[in-house]
Design an enzyme around this catalytic site. Structure first.
Site, PDB file in Angstrom:
ATOM      1  N   ASP A 122       0.818  -1.221   0.000  1.00  0.00           N
ATOM      2  CA  ASP A 122       0.000   0.000   0.000  1.00  0.00           C
ATOM      3  C   ASP A 122       0.847   1.265   0.000  1.00  0.00           C
ATOM      4  O   ASP A 122       0.433   2.295   0.529  1.00  0.00           O
ATOM      5  CB  ASP A 122      -0.954   0.024   1.210  1.00  0.00           C
ATOM      6  CG  ASP A 122      -1.772  -1.247   1.325  1.00  0.00           C
ATOM      7  OD1 ASP A 122      -2.379  -1.630   0.318  1.00  0.00           O
ATOM      8  OD2 ASP A 122      -1.794  -1.847   2.418  1.00  0.00           O
ATOM      9  N   HIS A 179      -3.698  -1.835  -7.168  1.00  0.00           N
ATOM     10  CA  HIS A 179      -2.916  -0.666  -7.549  1.00  0.00           C
ATOM     11  C   HIS A 179      -3.848   0.441  -8.024  1.00  0.00           C
ATOM     12  O   HIS A 179      -4.591   0.270  -8.988  1.00  0.00           O
ATOM     13  CB  HIS A 179      -1.892  -1.031  -8.622  1.00  0.00           C
ATOM     14  CG  HIS A 179      -0.785  -1.892  -8.090  1.00  0.00           C
ATOM     15  ND1 HIS A 179       0.238  -2.375  -8.863  1.00  0.00           N
ATOM     16  CD2 HIS A 179      -0.536  -2.345  -6.834  1.00  0.00           C
ATOM     17  CE1 HIS A 179       1.067  -3.087  -8.112  1.00  0.00           C
ATOM     18  NE2 HIS A 179       0.605  -3.081  -6.883  1.00  0.00           N
TER      19      HIS A 179
END
EC number: 6.3.4.4
Length: 430
Positions: free
Chosen positions: A13, A41
């Site tokens: 992340d 993503h």
């Protein structure tokens, strides 16, 4: 010119999707080399947010996107992603989306096993996404996984599925007390997937190596983060693949000499999803503020991310394991408005100072961060496009991070948008 591998430096992340999307503009080919649809993503272009889970982010730039042999693929999720992107006007065809014939396929029995195991563990669960990633990698290691080359051979596929279901159903019903899976339904469903995906299945290694010979620039897109690596992460609270840069070769079929740059994506603070030790975690108003301002919710799971200060002990291990040649700092803007910022430079454990990240989680759980405190800044930096225009305290923070990490900062992100970025040095320039 350079071939670049992008890796997450923390627990995932970090903002890899945005950076890959930006770098893809100069790349000819973008390749995923590990993981599955447990990665999310996120890319924001002209205010529109797009999340990809399997297809490399470069598809939004109409680049040749390849899914390497190290990736485990859920064909249902892949086709849902394809259809969603097609609906957005993104061009996807057999020339710009290529799948390795050696890539392993996630089957419904993998997902069933994933859920059954987590349910049985109860409070001891590791926080898997439940998407069948781990069980699929298990079958790969046991040499009984289904690859795309197998999916495209009806007789072979039929035999493999029936054999696998016999074993999995015994475990599901007898040990886990869960419902069995239906091999006939699986075969029928996946046969339809095979028809749509067959034109995209190639030998990715051959395509990549030919591209390199032809002078094309390749961008390798990592998933998750270094400290979720199956070998080097906070085991067992890790993913089921190698997330470090060294796996790019095994996971895509290129040689080490064809990777020139390793760009680590560093969030300006630290986050973690799920279980596992987190020495710099903030369980106070500052942590809540960072979580809210940074919109720290998982792109794949929607789970709230735990937030904490930047951890240089963690990042020292990252730099060492990946051989970082540069870093991209993301979400620097989220730290704006804080009176002071802490950087963890060491751990204290039972009276001893630790400068290296421990493998023993019992030790890590006892570690207390040793902080270096720096003044914060109040200015809104989302509109800044040059390093020298940043507030002095923001520049000092970045300079200190660069000094402690031992790798140059090449990119700084100050917002989610593609344009909210400053390039200090072009990674493709080497």
């Amino acid at each position: 010119m350079a071939n670049i591998v992008v890796v997450g430096t923390q627990w995932g992340d970090e903002g890899k999707g945005k950076i890959v999307d930006m770098l893809a503009e100069k790349a000819d080919m973008v390749t995923r080399f590990q993981g599955g649809n447990n990665a999310g993503h996120t890319v924001v272009v002209d205010g529109t947010q797009t999340i990809t889970h399997l297809i490399p982010s470069g598809i939004l730039q109409n680049k040749t996107c390849l899914i390497g042999n190290g990736v485990v693929v859920d064909p249902k999720v892949l086709l849902e992603e394809v259809d969603k992107l097609l609906g957005m006007g993104v061009e996807i065809n057999a020339d710009n989306l290529l799948i390795s014939e050696r890539a392993q396929i996630i089957m419904p029995y993998h997902q069933a096993m994933d859920h059954a195991r987590e349910a049985k563990k109860g409070a001891q669960k590791i926080g898997t996404t439940g998407r069948g990633i781990g069980p699929c990698y298990e079958d790969k290691a046991a040499r009984k996984g289904v690859r795309f080359v197998d999916l495209l051979d009806p007789a072979v596929f039929d035999s493999m599925v029936r054999e696998a279901c016999e074993e999995k159903n015994f475990l599901l019903t007898e040990f886990f007390k869960a419902d069995p899976v239906d091999p006939d339904a699986i075969i029928a469903e996946y046969t339809e997937y095979a028809k749509r995906l067959a034109p995209h299945v190639v030998d990715v290694s051959v395509v990549l190596n030919q591209g390199v010979k032809d002078g094309k620039q390749v961008l390798f897109e990592g998933a998750q983060g270094t400290h979720l690596d199956i070998d080097h992460g906070t085991y067992p609270f890790v993913t089921s693949s190698n997330t470090v840069a060294g796996n790019v070769c095994a996971g895509s079929g290129v040689g080490p000499g064809q990777v020139n740059e390793v760009l680590g994506i560093v969030k300006a603070y630290t986050t973690r999803v799920g279980m596992g030790p987190f020495p710099t975690e903030l369980e106070d108003e500052v942590g809540n503020r960072i979580q809210e301002k940074g919109a720290e919710f998982g792109a794949t799971t929607g789970r709230r991310r735990r937030c904490g200060w930047l951890d240089m002990v963690l990042l020292e291990a990252t730099a060492r394991l990946n051989g970082l040649t540069g870093v991209a700092i993301t979400k620097l803007d989220v730290l704006g408005g804080l009176d002071s910022l802490n950087i963890c430079t060491a751990y204290e454990c039972e009276g001893e100072t630790l400068n290296f990240f421990p493998a023993d989680l019992k030790v890590l759980a006892k570690c207390k961060p040793v902080y270096e405190t720096m003044p914060g800044w109040t200015e809104d930096i989302s509109g800044v496009r040059n390093f020298d225009d940043l507030p002095e305290n923001a520049r000092n923070y970045l300079n200190r991070v660069e000094e402690l990490l031992g790798a140059p900062i090449k990119i700084i992100s100050v917002g989610p948008g593609r344009d909210e970025t400053m390039v200090v040095k072009d990674p493709f320039a080497g």
